[in-house]
Design a protein around this motif. Structure first.
Motif, mmCIF file in Angstrom:
data_model
loop_
_atom_site.group_PDB
_atom_site.id
_atom_site.type_symbol
_atom_site.label_atom_id
_atom_site.label_comp_id
_atom_site.label_asym_id
_atom_site.label_seq_id
_atom_site.Cartn_x
_atom_site.Cartn_y
_atom_site.Cartn_z
ATOM 1 N N LEU A 288 -4.413 -15.049 -16.907
ATOM 2 C CA LEU A 288 -4.268 -15.996 -15.563
ATOM 3 C C LEU A 288 -3.716 -15.326 -14.599
ATOM 4 O O LEU A 288 -2.665 -14.618 -15.362
ATOM 5 N N ILE A 289 -4.116 -14.854 -13.356
ATOM 6 C CA ILE A 289 -3.623 -14.043 -12.808
ATOM 7 C C ILE A 289 -3.166 -14.499 -11.316
ATOM 8 O O ILE A 289 -4.318 -15.038 -10.605
ATOM 9 N N THR A 290 -2.034 -14.561 -10.437
ATOM 10 C CA THR A 290 -1.590 -15.153 -9.564
ATOM 11 C C THR A 290 -1.262 -13.844 -8.345
ATOM 12 O O THR A 290 -0.330 -14.068 -8.920
ATOM 13 N N GLU A 291 -1.195 -13.761 -6.893
ATOM 14 C CA GLU A 291 -0.586 -13.605 -6.546
ATOM 15 C C GLU A 291 -0.293 -14.101 -4.994
ATOM 16 O O GLU A 291 -1.377 -15.262 -4.514
ATOM 17 N N THR A 292 1.238 -13.815 -4.043
ATOM 18 C CA THR A 292 1.692 -14.570 -3.270
ATOM 19 C C THR A 292 2.338 -13.818 -2.608
ATOM 20 O O THR A 292 3.275 -12.699 -2.974
ATOM 21 N N MET A 293 1.501 -13.180 -0.878
ATOM 22 C CA MET A 293 2.570 -12.658 -0.460
ATOM 23 C C MET A 293 3.060 -13.373 0.782
ATOM 24 O O MET A 293 2.595 -14.238 1.712
ATOM 25 N N LEU A 294 4.434 -13.755 1.391
ATOM 26 C CA LEU A 294 5.110 -14.556 2.393
ATOM 27 C C LEU A 294 6.082 -13.501 3.141
ATOM 28 O O LEU A 294 6.405 -11.713 3.049
ATOM 29 N N GLY A 295 6.025 -12.993 4.784
ATOM 30 C CA GLY A 295 6.385 -11.917 5.845
ATOM 31 C C GLY A 295 6.191 -11.766 6.895
ATOM 32 O O GLY A 295 4.596 -12.418 7.244
ATOM 33 N N SER A 319 -1.594 4.742 11.928
ATOM 34 C CA SER A 319 -0.418 4.623 10.592
ATOM 35 C C SER A 319 1.168 3.920 10.049
ATOM 36 O O SER A 319 1.376 3.258 9.108
ATOM 37 N N SER A 320 0.850 2.935 11.283
ATOM 38 C CA SER A 320 2.564 2.325 11.477
ATOM 39 C C SER A 320 1.951 0.728 11.806
ATOM 40 O O SER A 320 -0.064 0.646 11.386
ATOM 41 N N VAL A 321 2.599 -0.062 10.770
ATOM 42 C CA VAL A 321 2.279 -1.063 10.054
ATOM 43 C C VAL A 321 2.675 -1.947 11.352
ATOM 44 O O VAL A 321 3.450 -2.223 11.773
ATOM 45 N N THR A 322 1.925 -2.751 12.273
ATOM 46 C CA THR A 322 1.338 -3.945 13.035
ATOM 47 C C THR A 322 1.243 -5.219 12.636
ATOM 48 O O THR A 322 0.582 -5.719 11.552
ATOM 49 N N GLY A 323 0.646 -6.224 12.858
ATOM 50 C CA GLY A 323 1.004 -7.514 12.928
ATOM 51 C C GLY A 323 1.628 -8.351 13.479
ATOM 52 O O GLY A 323 3.081 -7.981 14.029
ATOM 53 N N THR A 324 1.351 -9.580 13.729
ATOM 54 C CA THR A 324 2.569 -10.655 13.809
ATOM 55 C C THR A 324 3.576 -11.154 12.807
ATOM 56 O O THR A 324 2.763 -11.308 11.488
ATOM 57 N N THR A 325 4.662 -12.129 12.689
ATOM 58 C CA THR A 325 5.112 -12.718 12.204
ATOM 59 C C THR A 325 4.279 -14.439 11.708
ATOM 60 O O THR A 325 3.452 -14.145 12.630
ATOM 61 N N GLY A 326 4.878 -15.031 10.217
ATOM 62 C CA GLY A 326 4.401 -15.730 9.804
ATOM 63 C C GLY A 326 3.110 -15.382 9.295
ATOM 64 O O GLY A 326 2.453 -15.989 8.546
ATOM 65 N N SER A 327 2.959 -14.210 8.902
ATOM 66 C CA SER A 327 2.014 -14.004 8.285
ATOM 67 C C SER A 327 1.962 -14.370 7.289
ATOM 68 O O SER A 327 2.505 -14.460 5.636
ATOM 69 N N ALA A 328 0.502 -14.483 5.891
ATOM 70 C CA ALA A 328 0.766 -14.767 3.876
ATOM 71 C C ALA A 328 -0.931 -14.581 3.349
ATOM 72 O O ALA A 328 -1.538 -14.242 4.215
ATOM 73 N N TYR A 329 -0.238 -14.234 2.379
ATOM 74 C CA TYR A 329 -1.322 -13.807 1.314
ATOM 75 C C TYR A 329 -1.364 -14.585 -0.034
ATOM 76 O O TYR A 329 -0.434 -14.344 -1.000
#
Length: 542
Positions: A288-295, A319-329
């Motif tokens: 059983l493999i489970t992955e979760t990312m929050l931030g 090369s920079s990290v871009t994104g929006t707030t409130g993302s999850a994986y």
């Protein structure tokens, strides 16, 4: 006395007595000669020429009488010296069966070279092996030939040691497979560098018992075992059916033949059967493999590779990290393994199964239809016949030809009768010879000893009108006067002695005259004297 008796014999009696004496002397001489001849018994048989010459030479040197038979292959000695001669010759290594052993080295030869010593060693080894093999049961003699190659400098050029054995078997004997293997192992173990693969064993008839080939030895042995098993099965079934039928139709009135086609293939079958299903399934393994990312961090991006990681190079991607707030994986992976039910079986079919059975039954002129019709069903049931596999049963009602056995029985009876008549004639001849010998001896005995006078009982009766006197003397005188008139003189005897008045003198004269009269009567008429003596004996009994 003997001379007088011999002279009184007639010529025929003399000839017979002389012939009997000569026969007795000859018989005694023959018996003495026969008893002096020793009884010979075989000391050695089936001797080779070399052994026979050595044995005869020993007997001659020791002044032991011997006799050669069977063409010189058998030496016979007196019965009381058989064991002594055997032990004495055994101490000298005789008979050696035509081969020499390690006694070759009993005498040391100082000038012997290495080659001669090697040859003598090989001869001694061959002789010792031949003696050992010849001592086995069913083997008369053996010859062993060994080839020992010369050593070489290079190992790959060396040749193996080889050997061959020739066996002379006893008459009617045959070696079993185990005995041949025993001889092979014996020889290969006694010779350095020799293996059973390089050994050949043959007999004097040219039959190859083993050629040392390991590849052909196993199938041959297996075939012999198969044939023995097949023959044993067929004979056992024949014997059981024969006994059953002879109990019904009678001894010797049924013949049974059985042929069995047997399968000796040994088959091994392995099977593995899987049985999937809901019930009985057990968990074997689970992953059983489970992955979760929050931030709020951005997601890295760009072209992957070495160029984007070199600082001096101009970046070709962001090369920079871009994104929006409130993302999850979130990632989830599950792997579950269950045991599946299965059945594993291994079946080995027994060798020697009957593939097809053929039975032939012949009965001797069975006229009873009920008995004949019951034979085939009984054979089918007793033999376990299965027509589905192709079994065959044949029952025939024929007339057996017994003329050969009748002729043999007649010939045996005639031979027994001839033997009986021959034995009877032999015993009759012996009895006749004994009877003739008895009669001859009895005749000779009678001629040497005259027969005694026959004693006859004579009843003396008085003349009519008179009575017997009580005085025995008076009766004797009266009988002598009546039977022997004129025996003494011309006048009949009426009185004895001259008349006298002296009683004693008259009695003496009468006694003397009576004695003279009896002497004359005994000489001229002995039978009358015998009658008188018998009369006196009767008077004494009264």
């Amino acid at each position: 006395m003997l001379t007088g008796a011999w002279n009184r014999l007639p010529v025929s009696r003399k000839v017979g007595l002389a012939a009997l004496v000569v026969a007795a002397v000859v018989g005694l001489v023959l018996v003495a000669t026969w008893s002096s001849i020793p009884e010979y018994q075989p000391a050695f048989t089936d001797l080779k020429a070399e052994d026979g010459a050595a044995v005869v030479q020993y007997l001659r040197d020791n002044a032991i009488s011997y006799r050669l038979t069977d063409g010189g292959t058998t030496v016979e000695v007196p019965a009381n010296q058989v064991y002594e001669v055997r032990l004495a010759l055994a101490g000298q290594g005789l008979p050696a069966h035509g081969a020499v052993g390690f006694e070759l080295f009993d005498t040391v030869n100082i000038g012997m070279t290495d080659f001669v010593q090697q040859v003598d060693y090989q001869r001694a080894l061959e002789g010792e092996l031949a003696r050992t093999i010849g001592s086995m049961v069913s083997i008369k003699s053996a010859r062993v030939h060994i080839v020992i190659p010369q050593p070489t400098l290079f190992t790959e050029e060396e040749k193996p040691t080889t050997a061959s054995v020739v066996l002379d078997l006893e008459a009617g004997q045959k070696l079993s497979r185990e005995q041949v293997q025993a001889i092979s192992h014996l020889v290969s173990s006694a010779v350095e560098g020799l293996t059973p693969d390089n050994l050949t064993i043959v007999d004097t008839n040219g039959n190859v018992l083993t050629d040392g080939s390991g590849a052909s030895a196993a199938p041959t042995a297996l075939t012999a075992t198969q044939l023995d098993a097949k023959r044993t099965y067929e004979q056992d079934l024949e014997r059981r059916l024969q006994s059953m039928l002879e109990s019904v139709v009678g001894p010797g009135r049924a013949l049974v033949g059985v042929t069995a086609d047997m399968n000796f293939d040994q088959v091994q079958t392995d099977s593995e059967l899987y049985k999937p299903g809901d019930q009985g399934n057990a968990l074997r393994s689970a992953q059983l493999i489970t992955e979760t990312m929050l931030g709020n961090g951005g997601v890295p991006g760009g072209i992957p590779g070495a160029a984007s990681n070199i600082p001096a190079a101009a970046p070709s991607y962001q090369s920079s990290v871009t994104g929006t707030t409130g993302s999850a994986y979130q990632r989830s992976e599950s792997t579950i393994n269950y045991e599946v039910s299965k059945s594993v079986s291994r079946v080995v079919s027994a060798a020697g199964q009957v593939k097809r059975l053929s039975i032939s039954v012949m009965v001797d002129n069975i006229t009873n239809t009920t008995t004949y019709s019951a034979i085939q069903p009984s054979v089918i049931a007793a033999a376990g016949v299965d027509f589905a596999r192709g079994d065959v049963v044949s029952v025939s009602n024929v007339v057996f030809d017994r003329s050969f056995y009748a002729d043999q029985a007649t010939a045996i009876a005639a031979a027994e009768q001839r033997d009986f008549i021959l034995r009877l004639a032999q015993w009759g001849a012996v009895a006749a010879a004994l009877l003739v010998l008895f009669l001859v001896v009895r005749g000779i005995q009678r001629s040497l000893h005259p027969a005694q006078l026959a004693m006859q009982r004579v009843e003396i009766s008085a003349p009519p009108g008179t009575s017997l006197p009580a005085d025995a003397r008076t009766v004797l005188l009266q009988e002598v006067g009546r039977r022997e008139p004129g025996a003494v003189g011309e006048a009949a005897i009426r009185t004895i002695g001259p008349p006298t008045f002296d009683a004693d003198a008259q009695a003496a004269a009468e006694k003397a005259q009576m004695v003279r009269q009896l002497q004359l009567m005994a000489k001229n008429r002995p039978e009358t004297v015998a009658q008188i003596i018998q009369f006196w004996m009767q008077e004494d009994k009264k």
